[in-house]
Design a protein around this motif. Structure first.
Motif, mmCIF file in Angstrom:
data_model
loop_
_atom_site.group_PDB
_atom_site.id
_atom_site.type_symbol
_atom_site.label_atom_id
_atom_site.label_comp_id
_atom_site.label_asym_id
_atom_site.label_seq_id
_atom_site.Cartn_x
_atom_site.Cartn_y
_atom_site.Cartn_z
ATOM 1 N N THR A 52 68.717 5.503 76.826
ATOM 2 C CA THR A 52 68.901 4.221 77.512
ATOM 3 C C THR A 52 67.949 4.044 78.690
ATOM 4 O O THR A 52 67.772 2.932 79.176
ATOM 5 C CB THR A 52 70.360 4.044 77.972
ATOM 6 O OG1 THR A 52 70.718 5.116 78.848
ATOM 7 C CG2 THR A 52 71.309 3.994 76.783
ATOM 8 N N ASN A 66 63.883 -6.854 64.662
ATOM 9 C CA ASN A 66 64.728 -5.741 65.085
ATOM 10 C C ASN A 66 64.090 -4.403 64.710
ATOM 11 O O ASN A 66 64.058 -3.471 65.521
ATOM 12 C CB ASN A 66 66.112 -5.866 64.443
ATOM 13 C CG ASN A 66 67.127 -4.963 65.085
ATOM 14 O OD1 ASN A 66 67.553 -5.213 66.208
ATOM 15 N ND2 ASN A 66 67.520 -3.928 64.374
ATOM 16 N N VAL A 69 67.370 -3.518 73.435
ATOM 17 C CA VAL A 69 68.730 -4.037 73.675
ATOM 18 C C VAL A 69 68.740 -5.362 74.428
ATOM 19 O O VAL A 69 69.745 -6.074 74.386
ATOM 20 C CB VAL A 69 69.630 -3.003 74.399
ATOM 21 C CG1 VAL A 69 69.810 -1.759 73.544
ATOM 22 C CG2 VAL A 69 69.112 -2.658 75.771
ATOM 23 N N ALA A 70 67.639 -5.719 75.072
ATOM 24 C CA ALA A 70 67.606 -6.947 75.878
ATOM 25 C C ALA A 70 67.989 -8.187 75.073
ATOM 26 O O ALA A 70 68.705 -9.046 75.562
ATOM 27 C CB ALA A 70 66.229 -7.126 76.508
ATOM 28 N N GLY A 71 67.560 -8.291 73.831
ATOM 29 C CA GLY A 71 67.845 -9.484 73.046
ATOM 30 C C GLY A 71 68.704 -9.227 71.828
ATOM 31 O O GLY A 71 68.771 -10.062 70.927
ATOM 32 N N PRO A 120 61.879 2.498 78.515
ATOM 33 C CA PRO A 120 61.491 1.081 78.552
ATOM 34 C C PRO A 120 61.571 0.408 77.178
ATOM 35 O O PRO A 120 62.021 -0.735 77.071
ATOM 36 C CB PRO A 120 60.057 1.110 79.087
ATOM 37 C CG PRO A 120 60.002 2.357 79.914
ATOM 38 C CD PRO A 120 60.872 3.347 79.179
ATOM 39 N N ARG A 138 71.916 -9.230 71.170
ATOM 40 C CA ARG A 138 73.013 -10.164 70.851
ATOM 41 C C ARG A 138 72.481 -11.456 70.237
ATOM 42 O O ARG A 138 73.119 -12.034 69.359
ATOM 43 C CB ARG A 138 73.859 -10.440 72.071
ATOM 44 C CG ARG A 138 74.645 -9.209 72.491
ATOM 45 C CD ARG A 138 75.788 -9.531 73.424
ATOM 46 N NE ARG A 138 76.495 -8.331 73.809
ATOM 47 C CZ ARG A 138 77.513 -7.812 73.141
ATOM 48 N NH1 ARG A 138 77.937 -8.384 72.052
ATOM 49 N NH2 ARG A 138 78.103 -6.715 73.563
ATOM 50 N N ASP A 139 71.311 -11.900 70.657
ATOM 51 C CA ASP A 139 70.706 -13.101 70.066
ATOM 52 C C ASP A 139 70.272 -12.864 68.620
ATOM 53 O O ASP A 139 70.257 -13.797 67.821
ATOM 54 C CB ASP A 139 69.489 -13.553 70.878
ATOM 55 C CG ASP A 139 69.864 -14.072 72.249
ATOM 56 O OD1 ASP A 139 71.014 -14.535 72.420
ATOM 57 O OD2 ASP A 139 69.010 -14.007 73.148
ATOM 58 N N LYS A 172 65.170 -0.354 76.434
ATOM 59 C CA LYS A 172 65.622 -1.498 77.235
ATOM 60 C C LYS A 172 65.143 -2.807 76.619
ATOM 61 O O LYS A 172 65.877 -3.795 76.574
ATOM 62 C CB LYS A 172 65.144 -1.354 78.680
ATOM 63 C CG LYS A 172 65.866 -0.237 79.413
ATOM 64 C CD LYS A 172 65.322 -0.051 80.811
ATOM 65 C CE LYS A 172 66.027 1.114 81.484
ATOM 66 N NZ LYS A 172 65.526 1.380 82.823
ATOM 67 N N ALA A 173 63.909 -2.827 76.102
ATOM 68 C CA ALA A 173 63.393 -4.019 75.429
ATOM 69 C C ALA A 173 64.173 -4.286 74.144
ATOM 70 O O ALA A 173 64.473 -5.441 73.818
ATOM 71 C CB ALA A 173 61.907 -3.846 75.128
#
Length: 101
Positions: free
Chosen positions: A65, A17, A74-76, A68, A78-79, A71-72
């Motif tokens: 937001t 993270n 926030v893409a994962g 790029p 939640r995992d 975006k990368a």
């Protein structure tokens, strides 16, 4: 708009993270989007994070937001989380130097 986002990560995903967050800051330092203020903090428990964002654009767009790297990030998200992100609108009473005043 001023916003706070808070979440708690799985302990084994903290470094990942932080790497994504650093990539966002690298891109921000390169592009320097006007009207955007952004800060990320890791809390004392080592797995909770808080992001503070302030953006002001006449058209309502959010330069953060659109990045790029963001975006990368926030893409994962939640995992990576034990507790998912919760966004809270902030209503400023006052500040000193925090938002570049």
């Amino acid at each position: 708009m001023k916003q706070m986002i808070r979440y708690r990560l799985k302990a084994d995903r903290v470094a990942e993270n932080e790497g994504f967050a650093r990539a966002v800051y690298d891109e921000l330092h390169r592009l320097r989007p006007p009207g955007l203020r952004y800060a990320t903090f890791r809390l004392d428990d080592g797995v909770s994070f808080v992001h503070i964002v302030s953006h002001e654009a006449a058209d309502g767009s959010n330069a953060l937001t659109a990045l790029p790297a963001f975006k990368a990030f926030v893409a994962g998200i939640r995992d990576r989380c034990e507790e998912p992100p919760v966004s809270t609108q902030l209503h400023e009473i006052g500040s000193y130097g925090f938002f570049g005043d």
